[in-house]
Design a protein around this motif. Structure first.
Motif, PDB file in Angstrom:
ATOM      1  N   ALA A   1       0.868  -1.189   0.276  1.00  0.00           N
ATOM      2  CA  ALA A   1      -0.050  -0.128   0.337  1.00  0.00           C
ATOM      3  C   ALA A   1       0.520   1.195  -0.408  1.00  0.00           C
ATOM      4  O   ALA A   1       1.481   1.922   0.854  1.00  0.00           O
ATOM      5  CB  ALA A   1      -0.939   0.101   1.141  1.00  0.00           C
ATOM      6  N   PHE A   2       1.512   1.446  -1.312  1.00  0.00           N
ATOM      7  CA  PHE A   2       2.082   2.792  -1.655  1.00  0.00           C
ATOM      8  C   PHE A   2       1.466   5.066  -0.602  1.00  0.00           C
ATOM      9  O   PHE A   2       2.204   4.407   0.041  1.00  0.00           O
ATOM     10  CB  PHE A   2       2.613   2.797  -3.009  1.00  0.00           C
ATOM     11  N   ARG A   3       0.987   4.677  -0.357  1.00  0.00           N
ATOM     12  CA  ARG A   3      -0.218   5.849  -0.282  1.00  0.00           C
ATOM     13  C   ARG A   3      -0.212   5.453   1.234  1.00  0.00           C
ATOM     14  O   ARG A   3       0.174   6.497   1.726  1.00  0.00           O
ATOM     15  CB  ARG A   3      -1.284   6.255  -1.120  1.00  0.00           C
ATOM     16  N   PHE A   4       0.161   4.810   1.768  1.00  0.00           N
ATOM     17  CA  PHE A   4       0.332   4.330   3.044  1.00  0.00           C
ATOM     18  C   PHE A   4       1.171   4.871   3.727  1.00  0.00           C
ATOM     19  O   PHE A   4       1.598   4.153   5.123  1.00  0.00           O
ATOM     20  CB  PHE A   4      -0.831   3.520   3.251  1.00  0.00           C
ATOM     21  N   SER A   5       2.347   4.631   3.319  1.00  0.00           N
ATOM     22  CA  SER A   5       3.861   3.876   3.464  1.00  0.00           C
ATOM     23  C   SER A   5       4.230   5.360   4.316  1.00  0.00           C
ATOM     24  O   SER A   5       5.288   4.375   5.117  1.00  0.00           O
ATOM     25  CB  SER A   5       5.092   4.033   2.775  1.00  0.00           C
ATOM     26  N   TYR A   6       4.463   6.765   4.449  1.00  0.00           N
ATOM     27  CA  TYR A   6       4.397   7.046   5.590  1.00  0.00           C
ATOM     28  C   TYR A   6       4.121   6.946   7.202  1.00  0.00           C
ATOM     29  O   TYR A   6       4.772   7.562   8.151  1.00  0.00           O
ATOM     30  CB  TYR A   6       4.418   8.791   5.067  1.00  0.00           C
ATOM     31  N   LEU A   7       3.337   6.016   7.006  1.00  0.00           N
ATOM     32  CA  LEU A   7       2.739   5.617   8.355  1.00  0.00           C
ATOM     33  C   LEU A   7       3.463   4.792   9.298  1.00  0.00           C
ATOM     34  O   LEU A   7       4.125   5.362  10.975  1.00  0.00           O
ATOM     35  CB  LEU A   7       1.643   4.459   8.403  1.00  0.00           C
ATOM     36  N   TYR A   8       4.501   3.917   8.675  1.00  0.00           N
ATOM     37  CA  TYR A   8       6.151   3.707   9.287  1.00  0.00           C
ATOM     38  C   TYR A   8       6.681   4.956  10.135  1.00  0.00           C
ATOM     39  O   TYR A   8       7.355   4.255  10.724  1.00  0.00           O
ATOM     40  CB  TYR A   8       6.335   2.590   8.175  1.00  0.00           C
ATOM     41  N   ASP A   9       6.668   5.442   9.382  1.00  0.00           N
ATOM     42  CA  ASP A   9       7.777   6.561   9.740  1.00  0.00           C
ATOM     43  C   ASP A   9       7.356   8.049  10.785  1.00  0.00           C
ATOM     44  O   ASP A   9       7.831   8.394  11.436  1.00  0.00           O
ATOM     45  CB  ASP A   9       7.422   8.035   8.243  1.00  0.00           C
ATOM     46  N   ILE A  10       5.702   7.726  11.518  1.00  0.00           N
ATOM     47  CA  ILE A  10       5.158   8.392  12.332  1.00  0.00           C
ATOM     48  C   ILE A  10       5.700   8.084  13.437  1.00  0.00           C
ATOM     49  O   ILE A  10       5.290   6.777  14.196  1.00  0.00           O
ATOM     50  CB  ILE A  10       3.598   8.171  12.000  1.00  0.00           C
ATOM     51  N   LYS A  11       6.144   9.197  14.525  1.00  0.00           N
ATOM     52  CA  LYS A  11       6.461   8.894  15.727  1.00  0.00           C
ATOM     53  C   LYS A  11       5.128   9.393  16.862  1.00  0.00           C
ATOM     54  O   LYS A  11       5.365  10.269  16.352  1.00  0.00           O
ATOM     55  CB  LYS A  11       7.777   9.196  15.996  1.00  0.00           C
ATOM     56  N   ARG A  12       4.348   8.679  17.773  1.00  0.00           N
ATOM     57  CA  ARG A  12       3.703   9.412  18.739  1.00  0.00           C
ATOM     58  C   ARG A  12       4.193   9.241  20.541  1.00  0.00           C
ATOM     59  O   ARG A  12       3.934   8.863  20.827  1.00  0.00           O
ATOM     60  CB  ARG A  12       2.434   7.967  18.742  1.00  0.00           C
ATOM     61  N   ASN A  13       5.707   9.052  20.113  1.00  0.00           N
ATOM     62  CA  ASN A  13       6.258   9.187  21.282  1.00  0.00           C
ATOM     63  C   ASN A  13       5.919  10.184  22.116  1.00  0.00           C
ATOM     64  O   ASN A  13       5.810  10.333  23.818  1.00  0.00           O
ATOM     65  CB  ASN A  13       7.475   8.562  21.222  1.00  0.00           C
ATOM     66  N   ASN A  14       5.200  11.355  21.638  1.00  0.00           N
ATOM     67  CA  ASN A  14       5.522  12.920  22.723  1.00  0.00           C
ATOM     68  C   ASN A  14       4.434  13.692  22.742  1.00  0.00           C
ATOM     69  O   ASN A  14       4.751  14.611  22.338  1.00  0.00           O
ATOM     70  CB  ASN A  14       6.871  13.846  21.898  1.00  0.00           C
ATOM     71  N   LEU A  15       2.971  13.209  22.942  1.00  0.00           N
ATOM     72  CA  LEU A  15       2.244  12.734  23.340  1.00  0.00           C
ATOM     73  C   LEU A  15       1.935  14.043  24.002  1.00  0.00           C
ATOM     74  O   LEU A  15       2.594  14.050  25.221  1.00  0.00           O
ATOM     75  CB  LEU A  15       0.497  12.421  23.433  1.00  0.00           C
ATOM     76  N   ASN A  16       1.534  15.662  23.838  1.00  0.00           N
ATOM     77  CA  ASN A  16       1.420  16.639  24.557  1.00  0.00           C
ATOM     78  C   ASN A  16       0.458  15.985  26.356  1.00  0.00           C
ATOM     79  O   ASN A  16      -1.070  15.664  25.502  1.00  0.00           O
ATOM     80  CB  ASN A  16       1.174  17.756  24.101  1.00  0.00           C
ATOM     81  N   ASN A  17       0.485  16.050  27.577  1.00  0.00           N
ATOM     82  CA  ASN A  17      -0.778  15.902  28.345  1.00  0.00           C
ATOM     83  C   ASN A  17      -0.976  16.517  28.892  1.00  0.00           C
ATOM     84  O   ASN A  17      -2.125  16.511  29.441  1.00  0.00           O
ATOM     85  CB  ASN A  17       0.534  14.826  29.738  1.00  0.00           C
ATOM     86  N   ASP A  18      -0.379  18.238  28.656  1.00  0.00           N
ATOM     87  CA  ASP A  18      -1.345  19.277  29.095  1.00  0.00           C
ATOM     88  C   ASP A  18      -2.384  19.964  27.974  1.00  0.00           C
ATOM     89  O   ASP A  18      -3.385  20.471  28.180  1.00  0.00           O
ATOM     90  CB  ASP A  18      -0.258  20.207  28.924  1.00  0.00           C
ATOM     91  N   LYS A  19      -1.832  18.952  26.979  1.00  0.00           N
ATOM     92  CA  LYS A  19      -3.203  19.627  25.747  1.00  0.00           C
ATOM     93  C   LYS A  19      -3.788  18.428  24.834  1.00  0.00           C
ATOM     94  O   LYS A  19      -2.923  17.530  24.884  1.00  0.00           O
ATOM     95  CB  LYS A  19      -2.384  20.789  24.351  1.00  0.00           C
ATOM     96  N   ILE A  20      -4.561  18.503  24.891  1.00  0.00           N
ATOM     97  CA  ILE A  20      -5.408  16.809  24.267  1.00  0.00           C
ATOM     98  C   ILE A  20      -6.046  17.545  23.020  1.00  0.00           C
ATOM     99  O   ILE A  20      -6.721  18.232  22.773  1.00  0.00           O
ATOM    100  CB  ILE A  20      -6.209  16.220  24.630  1.00  0.00           C
ATOM    101  N   PHE A  21      -6.157  16.981  21.964  1.00  0.00           N
ATOM    102  CA  PHE A  21      -5.851  17.672  20.477  1.00  0.00           C
ATOM    103  C   PHE A  21      -6.665  16.097  19.943  1.00  0.00           C
ATOM    104  O   PHE A  21      -6.867  15.630  19.925  1.00  0.00           O
ATOM    105  CB  PHE A  21      -4.589  17.815  19.423  1.00  0.00           C
ATOM    106  N   ILE A  22      -8.695  17.284  19.583  1.00  0.00           N
ATOM    107  CA  ILE A  22      -9.443  16.485  18.537  1.00  0.00           C
ATOM    108  C   ILE A  22      -9.548  16.588  17.059  1.00  0.00           C
ATOM    109  O   ILE A  22      -9.682  17.826  17.308  1.00  0.00           O
ATOM    110  CB  ILE A  22     -10.148  16.201  19.687  1.00  0.00           C
ATOM    111  N   LEU A  23      -9.089  16.146  16.266  1.00  0.00           N
ATOM    112  CA  LEU A  23      -9.254  15.629  14.977  1.00  0.00           C
ATOM    113  C   LEU A  23     -10.138  15.931  14.094  1.00  0.00           C
ATOM    114  O   LEU A  23     -10.817  14.689  13.783  1.00  0.00           O
ATOM    115  CB  LEU A  23      -7.429  15.632  13.847  1.00  0.00           C
ATOM    116  N   ILE A  24     -11.084  16.625  13.622  1.00  0.00           N
ATOM    117  CA  ILE A  24     -12.308  16.542  12.751  1.00  0.00           C
ATOM    118  C   ILE A  24     -11.734  16.322  11.742  1.00  0.00           C
ATOM    119  O   ILE A  24     -11.625  17.495  11.548  1.00  0.00           O
ATOM    120  CB  ILE A  24     -13.421  17.495  13.355  1.00  0.00           C
ATOM    121  N   ALA A  25     -11.564  15.521  10.811  1.00  0.00           N
ATOM    122  CA  ALA A  25     -11.151  15.175   9.431  1.00  0.00           C
ATOM    123  C   ALA A  25     -13.089  15.228   8.237  1.00  0.00           C
ATOM    124  O   ALA A  25     -13.285  14.204   8.610  1.00  0.00           O
ATOM    125  CB  ALA A  25     -10.572  14.142   8.972  1.00  0.00           C
TER     126      ALA A  25
END
Length: 202
Positions: free
Chosen positions: A35-59
């Motif tokens: 799935a070439f269009r999804f290959s970027y997902l392997y590069d995403i790092k979610r280790n530094n989530l902000n504990n003081d702010k919670i982000f909700i995305l409405i796509a």
């Protein structure tokens, strides 16, 4: 399949999708492809989530009526946690000016309009809300809870298996259901990435 309108071979992007198809059409020649269009997902790092702010995305989806309904449901919620920031991203099929004209709620002060790439957004959000979009599957395989707006006119497209990160009961039709999902999701925030296990072939 009965009408002979399917190809001789069908390539899909994960074993999960292959199993679903073979369950309904066991005689079909189904194979895996990258799935070439999804290959970027392997590069995403979610280790530094902000504990003081919670982000909700409405796509927001391309469907204007669904976009209006989703935004109005959010606007009807009065007790949103002060730590939550609601980001909205319009569908790329429209320019910001076009979309704002069709959906005036888009520019409401409750929302922060973002033009960031999905790659940047998926690194920091704690919850995704959308409808009939491939980004729901992308977010889910990164361990992000996903709330999907239920279709009022037909079948709701939900690409997320109940087995994936135990994100079941993620379709909402009312303000109350959305509130419950938000509260349950942001209180946990410990979902694990499952790209290789559940979704895309590298």
């Amino acid at each position: 399949l009965e009408n002979g309108s399917l190809p001789d071979q069908l390539f899909v992007i994960s074993k999960q999708y292959k199993d679903i198809i073979l369950e309904n059409c066991p005689g079909l020649d189904v194979r895996l492809a990258s799935a070439f269009r999804f290959s970027y997902l392997y590069d995403i790092k979610r280790n530094n989530l902000n504990n003081d702010k919670i982000f909700i995305l409405i796509a927001l989806p391309m469907n204007i009526n669904d976009s209006i309904e989703i935004l109005n449901l959010f606007l009807s919620i009065t007790n949103i946690n002060k730590k939550i920031e609601i980001l909205v991203k319009h569908h790329p099929g429209y320019s910001k000016a076009e979309f704002s004209k069709k959906v005036p709620e888009f520019l409401n002060d409750t929302f922060n309009v973002t033009s960031d790439s999905m790659e940047l957004l998926l690194e920091k959000i704690s919850l995704l809300v959308s409808s009939a979009s491939s980004v729901t599957a992308e977010a889910a395989c990164l361990g992000i809870p996903v709330a999907i707006y239920g279709n009022r006119q037909g079948v709701t497209l939900n690409p997320i298996s109940n087995k994936n990160n135990k994100l079941n009961n993620n379709i909402f039709y009312s303000k109350e259901q959305l509130e419950i999902f938000i509260n349950n999701s942001i209180s946990k925030r410990n979902y694990k990435t499952s790209i290789k296990k559940s979704f895309f072939v590298d």
